[in-house]
Design a protein around this motif. Structure first.
Motif, mmCIF file in Angstrom:
data_model
loop_
_atom_site.group_PDB
_atom_site.id
_atom_site.type_symbol
_atom_site.label_atom_id
_atom_site.label_comp_id
_atom_site.label_asym_id
_atom_site.label_seq_id
_atom_site.Cartn_x
_atom_site.Cartn_y
_atom_site.Cartn_z
ATOM 1 N N UNK A 1 6.595 13.008 1.481
ATOM 2 C CA UNK A 1 5.784 11.888 1.943
ATOM 3 C C UNK A 1 5.915 10.721 0.972
ATOM 4 N N UNK A 2 5.867 11.010 -0.319
ATOM 5 C CA UNK A 2 6.022 9.953 -1.325
ATOM 6 C C UNK A 2 7.363 9.254 -1.168
ATOM 7 N N UNK A 3 8.421 10.022 -0.945
ATOM 8 C CA UNK A 3 9.764 9.441 -0.794
ATOM 9 C C UNK A 3 9.845 8.552 0.450
ATOM 10 N N UNK A 4 9.278 9.001 1.557
ATOM 11 C CA UNK A 4 9.310 8.200 2.782
ATOM 12 C C UNK A 4 8.495 6.918 2.623
ATOM 13 N N UNK B 1 0.832 -1.211 0.000
ATOM 14 C CA UNK B 1 0.000 0.000 0.000
ATOM 15 C C UNK B 1 0.862 1.255 0.000
ATOM 16 N N UNK B 2 1.951 1.229 0.750
ATOM 17 C CA UNK B 2 2.868 2.375 0.779
ATOM 18 C C UNK B 2 3.446 2.630 -0.607
ATOM 19 N N UNK B 3 3.796 1.558 -1.328
ATOM 20 C CA UNK B 3 4.342 1.711 -2.674
ATOM 21 C C UNK B 3 3.305 2.317 -3.617
ATOM 22 N N UNK B 4 2.072 1.859 -3.539
ATOM 23 C CA UNK B 4 1.004 2.376 -4.390
ATOM 24 C C UNK B 4 0.743 3.850 -4.095
ATOM 25 N N UNK B 5 0.627 4.196 -2.815
ATOM 26 C CA UNK B 5 0.361 5.584 -2.442
ATOM 27 C C UNK B 5 1.529 6.481 -2.839
ATOM 28 N N UNK B 6 2.733 5.991 -2.697
ATOM 29 C CA UNK B 6 3.915 6.752 -3.100
ATOM 30 C C UNK B 6 3.854 7.109 -4.577
ATOM 31 N N UNK B 7 3.529 6.126 -5.406
ATOM 32 C CA UNK B 7 3.429 6.377 -6.855
ATOM 33 C C UNK B 7 2.322 7.367 -7.180
ATOM 34 N N UNK C 1 -0.733 19.922 2.494
ATOM 35 C CA UNK C 1 0.686 19.664 2.251
ATOM 36 C C UNK C 1 1.045 20.297 0.916
ATOM 37 N N UNK C 2 2.092 21.118 0.901
ATOM 38 C CA UNK C 2 2.523 21.693 -0.373
ATOM 39 C C UNK C 2 3.220 20.604 -1.188
ATOM 40 N N UNK C 3 3.609 20.948 -2.415
ATOM 41 C CA UNK C 3 4.205 19.927 -3.275
ATOM 42 C C UNK C 3 5.512 19.382 -2.712
ATOM 43 N N UNK C 4 6.267 20.212 -2.038
ATOM 44 C CA UNK C 4 7.515 19.750 -1.438
ATOM 45 C C UNK C 4 7.232 18.687 -0.376
ATOM 46 N N UNK C 5 6.239 18.938 0.463
ATOM 47 C CA UNK C 5 5.891 17.961 1.496
ATOM 48 C C UNK C 5 5.229 16.719 0.896
ATOM 49 N N UNK C 6 4.465 16.919 -0.160
ATOM 50 C CA UNK C 6 3.847 15.781 -0.843
ATOM 51 C C UNK C 6 4.925 14.857 -1.397
ATOM 52 N N UNK C 7 5.943 15.451 -2.009
ATOM 53 C CA UNK C 7 7.058 14.646 -2.535
ATOM 54 C C UNK C 7 7.835 13.969 -1.402
ATOM 55 N N UNK D 1 1.133 9.773 -5.204
ATOM 56 C CA UNK D 1 1.565 11.107 -4.750
ATOM 57 C C UNK D 1 2.590 11.689 -5.712
ATOM 58 N N UNK D 2 3.542 10.878 -6.141
ATOM 59 C CA UNK D 2 4.537 11.345 -7.122
ATOM 60 C C UNK D 2 3.863 11.804 -8.410
ATOM 61 N N UNK D 3 2.898 11.033 -8.853
ATOM 62 C CA UNK D 3 2.226 11.338 -10.113
ATOM 63 C C UNK D 3 1.520 12.695 -10.063
ATOM 64 N N UNK D 4 0.762 12.941 -9.006
ATOM 65 C CA UNK D 4 0.060 14.233 -8.930
ATOM 66 C C UNK D 4 1.036 15.375 -8.682
ATOM 67 N N UNK D 5 2.117 15.113 -7.951
ATOM 68 C CA UNK D 5 3.113 16.161 -7.694
ATOM 69 C C UNK D 5 3.828 16.569 -8.975
ATOM 70 N N UNK D 6 3.984 15.620 -9.895
ATOM 71 C CA UNK D 6 4.639 15.910 -11.174
ATOM 72 C C UNK D 6 3.658 16.458 -12.199
ATOM 73 N N UNK D 7 2.378 16.427 -11.878
ATOM 74 C CA UNK D 7 1.376 16.923 -12.803
ATOM 75 C C UNK D 7 1.175 16.017 -13.999
#
Length: 106
Positions: free
Chosen positions: A96-99, A35-41, A88-94, A43-49
């Motif tokens: 969270x995705x990284x963690x 689930x963490x891997x799925x959520x990470x992807x 969460x701004x985009x920096x924090x979103x990224x 979050x990354x996707x929306x952060x990258x637009x």
């Protein structure tokens, strides 16, 4: 950057290990590695637009609380019934995705 979230890994008798997400004033949300891997992807996707998603939703198997976030221009807004939204701004979103990614691959 002040971090509005905390992600902590802990052992679990049934799931081996879980990541617990803490947000101010929100109930705890627990994720398996998958689930963490799925959520990470996501979050990354929306952060990258990359995609036009307006919401990220997950009902983690080991958690009593869903992860529900709206995508805004400046980041994501995580909501929980009866609680104030956490933005969460985009920096924090990224971050969270990284963690989450780090937990999933560990």
């Amino acid at each position: 950057m002040s971090q509005l979230f905390e992600l902590v890994a802990s052992k679990h008798p049934s799931f081996v290990v879980l990541a617990t997400l803490r947000l101010p004033g929100h109930p705890l949300r627990r994720f398996t590695k998958e689930e963490a891997a799925i959520l990470s992807r996501a979050l990354d996707s929306v952060a990258q637009g990359d995609r036009g998603e307006q919401q990220i939703y997950m009902s983690p198997i080991a958690s009593d609380h869903d992860f529900d976030a709206r995508v805004a221009q400046s980041g994501i807004i995580v909501s929980s019934e009866g609680q104030a939204d956490v933005e969460l701004d985009w920096s924090e979103t990224r971050a969270m995705a990284e963690q989450l990614r780090s937990f999933a691959s560990g």
